[in-house]
Scaffold this active site. Sequence first.
Site: not given
Ligand code: SAJ
Length: 405
Positions: A201, A255
């Site tokens: 995870k 996360c």
């Molecule tokens: N972000 C970027 N660039 C990207 C993608 C995201 O800057 O290309 C930023 C987003 O704006 C945000 C942050 O990263 O600030 C995180 O956003 P996210 O959509 O990547 O992730 P979370 O935190 O909403 O959800 C993640 C997910 N994990 C993965 O994609 C590996 C989700 O599947 C998990 O369940 C969650 O973390 C968790 O609960 O761990």
Amino acid sequence: MINVVGMGYIGLPTALMLASSGQEVTGTDSNDKVVEQLNTRQINSDEKNLNDVFDKAISNDISFTNHCVKANIYIVAVPTPFDKTTKKIDPAFVIQAVKDVLLVAPKGAIVVIESTISPGTIKNHIKPLATQFGFTLGGNIHFAHAPERIIPGNMIYELQHNSRTIGADEKSVGEQIKALYSSFCQGDIILTDIETAEMTKVVENTYRDINIAFANELAKICHINGLDVYEIIKIANKHPRVNILQPGPGVGGHCISVDPWFLVGDYSDTAKLTKAAREINDSMPAFVLDRTKTIMAENGVTDNSRVGIYGLTYKENVNDVRESPTLQLHDIVGEDYGFAYYDPYIGRDIVKRQYHDLDKFLANTDIIVIMTAHNEILENVNKLADKIVFDTRNKLNVGRKTYKL
Ligand code: SAJ
């Protein structure tokens, strides 16, 4: 009976999904107000389809309490913050929740930890509780780890369709928990041991954080050499084995911005790439601030109150501000710096000079910094036509002048 402990971002959807699939479920939370709101169906979530699942769960007699109840299976989904100094996980909430469970759990119960925890947490902090509470580990009490992968904004769909990992010491326990999650999960359910599940995870989120950090570092390099980072990523990703994510104003959420620190805290001499990625992502709010100051100077804007920061949440179309890049930027400038803020998902005042109406926010600002690309601003791009727009999300092509990362 299934008792889900922690009615938050993960626990509530999980409890509702289990109940709506026919399981007998009690949701427990230590916050009496939350319990009261749930029992009187006051919670209306922005999550797609959550309200329908809630109605079905109620028709299957889900109940909510502020204390743990006797159950065959417990699912613990409580926060796991990290210690800002040591970067190690703070397992206090999980430990307390498991203690509350063990006070009422019948012999033979299974306790599933869904919270994201650093590798070794169950071995070091949870299993020792069994003996303390008069149980025989592996005999009349069993632990398992079932981390979730759902993403805020699409939780119900992902709960039903994402594959899952179940970590258990005994195969029979793993199979029992797999059968339970199969009541709503159509994805593959992989059985493994507890520490592998804990590590997997954390690794998933760390991988994503490192990928985003590479995109952010690329954005800084392209700002120096004048190339278009978005064009470069788009073309590079045409390669069948390249998938670079998008640069942004920083990485928020509870996360991706937290879990990698568990590895840094536990393996500080080895997790160098992981640490560097966290530092790159955490440097982005300051990069956005420097760029904003340059844009102000280039356009003769000297009054900070004429700069509007659009978006307080950590990403688009959610109401979660945890670790949000905007709040990181706000912490850098301080609350009296003068920027205006607005986010359609945040109705309560959480910063000074926070507007609650898009038109008023735009009427009082000249430079708009897009930190979070909510659908609202995508649907109102016409209102930005005469603005100077610094779009850190590369989602808009609008404004009398547009800047990107
Ligand atoms: N972000 C970027 N660039 C990207 C993608 C995201 O800057 O290309 C930023 C987003 O704006 C945000 C942050 O990263 O600030 C995180 O956003 P996210 O959509 O990547 O992730 P979370 O935190 O909403 O959800 C993640 C997910 N994990 C993965 O994609 C590996 C989700 O599947 C998990 O369940 C969650 O973390 C968790 O609960 O761990």
